[in-house]
Design an enzyme around this catalytic site. Structure first.
Site, mmCIF file in Angstrom:
data_model
loop_
_atom_site.group_PDB
_atom_site.id
_atom_site.type_symbol
_atom_site.label_atom_id
_atom_site.label_comp_id
_atom_site.label_asym_id
_atom_site.label_seq_id
_atom_site.Cartn_x
_atom_site.Cartn_y
_atom_site.Cartn_z
ATOM 1 N N ASP A 111 2.651 33.278 59.666
ATOM 2 C CA ASP A 111 3.081 34.476 60.377
ATOM 3 C C ASP A 111 3.789 34.198 61.707
ATOM 4 O O ASP A 111 3.316 33.411 62.524
ATOM 5 C CB ASP A 111 1.892 35.423 60.580
ATOM 6 C CG ASP A 111 1.524 36.112 59.260
ATOM 7 O OD1 ASP A 111 2.421 36.299 58.421
ATOM 8 O OD2 ASP A 111 0.332 36.442 59.089
ATOM 9 N N ARG A 269 -3.041 45.784 59.277
ATOM 10 C CA ARG A 269 -2.931 44.367 59.631
ATOM 11 C C ARG A 269 -2.980 44.189 61.138
ATOM 12 O O ARG A 269 -2.308 44.918 61.873
ATOM 13 C CB ARG A 269 -1.589 43.869 59.097
ATOM 14 C CG ARG A 269 -1.229 42.448 59.401
ATOM 15 C CD ARG A 269 0.198 42.254 58.876
ATOM 16 N NE ARG A 269 0.701 40.913 58.989
ATOM 17 C CZ ARG A 269 1.154 40.388 60.118
ATOM 18 N NH1 ARG A 269 1.137 41.073 61.228
ATOM 19 N NH2 ARG A 269 1.634 39.155 60.109
HETATM 20 C C1 OGA Z 1 1.065 39.576 56.135
HETATM 21 C C2 OGA Z 1 1.481 39.230 54.766
HETATM 22 C C3 OGA Z 1 1.085 39.623 52.437
HETATM 23 C C4 OGA Z 1 0.704 40.756 51.542
HETATM 24 O O1 OGA Z 1 0.432 40.639 56.301
HETATM 25 O O2 OGA Z 1 1.338 38.791 57.062
HETATM 26 O O3 OGA Z 1 2.202 38.281 54.587
HETATM 27 O O4 OGA Z 1 0.315 40.453 50.404
HETATM 28 N N1 OGA Z 1 0.986 39.994 53.797
HETATM 29 O O5 OGA Z 1 0.825 41.916 51.964
HETATM 30 MN MN MN Z 2 2.431 37.135 56.492
#
Ligand code: OGA
Ligand code: MN
Length: 278
Positions: A111, A269
């Site tokens: 990330d 998130r």
């Molecule tokens: C994130 C990501 C993957 C997903 O939230 O950083 O990469 O499966 N998510 O949503």
């Molecule tokens: Mn990600």
């Protein structure tokens, strides 16, 4: 209930049970979770359908136990009341406006490695999940580093990669958001500040190896991408509603997978700030 930690795959990921994320973790429970995080790199807290959803406040409070909760630059997808939460969603409101970022990356990445201080950890919580698909796949770049030949380890030493976004990896960035970013350099192999273990640090935001001719640079990045994607370094998470998964961006790459868009996938998130990779 005491915390228990069960490994989910050979080199990465464990399921944590006995931790009530709906309340503040005790000091002892936090330490157990933190130790498990350093050991397994990806932690899965399975949702219990009978328990109420994790509130944004509790999600952010959990995040803050690990460090500073960041605010993602894609402010068009922030939770309306909690900017620390980025919404990932393929849903739309009654006016047809997207409820969140539709796709967080179907390519291997770690990330925000396109910034100077990439996130240390990410915490993804599932509100709605499709009946099938929409898994997230994780790979241990620490196990991948350990498995390299001595020749490759020597070759990578001291090399740095240039990271940045492009229109493929960042389709939802506005022109202003795109313009605010520069290219940054990070070591191709980083040392984890807490475990001192080395890990490969690449992914789709790594565009080239600094100072090398184009073909050599491409050869190294392609070799590392293929190597890190080997099944023995992976854990694939098939989401259930109310699961929370946290991962260590210092030694993990991950990617989203496809699903039938007629179903809703809606996630919250958060991320914890990290240091400059060394
Ligand atoms: C994130 C990501 C993957 C997903 O939230 O950083 O990469 O499966 N998510 O949503
Ligand atoms: Mn990600």
């Amino acid at each position: 209930m005491p915390i228990s930690v069960e490994p989910l795959a050979k080199s990465i990921a464990a399921e944590v049970s006995g931790a009530d994320l709906g309340a503040a973790l005790s000091e002892g429970d936090f330490n157990a979770v933190h130790d498990a995080f350093l050991e397994h790199s990806v932690l899965v807290f399975r949702g219990r359908s009978q328990t109420p959803a994790l509130t944004p406040d509790r999600h952010i409070a959990l995040t803050r136990r690990f460090g500073e909760a960041e605010i993602h630059m894609l402010d068009q997808f922030h939770h309306a009341d909690h900017p620390e939460i980025l919404i990932l969603s393929n849903g739309k409101d009654s006016g047809g406006k997207p409820l969140g970022l539709e796709d967080a990356g179907r390519y291997w990445h770690t990330d925000v490695s396109y910034t100077h201080r990439p996130s240390m950890a990410s915490f993804l919580y599932a509100h709605d999940v499709p009946p099938e698909g929409g898994d997230t796949v994780f790979a241990s770049t620490r196990a991948a580093y350990d498995a390299l030949s001595a020749d490759w380890k020597a070759r990578l030493q001291g090399l740095r990669a240039v990271h940045g976004l492009n229109r493929i990896t960042a389709p939802k960035f506005t022109d202003e958001q795109f313009a605010a970013l520069d290219y940054v350099e990070h070591p191709l192999v980083r040392t984890h500040p807490e475990t001192r273990r080395k890990a490969i640090y690449t992914g789709a935001f790594a565009l080239s190896v600094a100072g090398l001719p184009e073909n050599e640079s491409r050869g190294i990045l392609e070799f590392l991408a293929d190597h890190c994607a080997k099944p023995e370094f992976q854990y694939r998470h098939a989401w259930r509603a109310h699961d929370l998964v946290m991962w260590d961006n210092r030694c993990v790459v991950h990617h989203a997978t496809g699903f039938d868009r007629k179903h809703l996938r809606h996630m919250h998130r958060t991320t914890v700030a990290g240091g400059v990779p060394v």
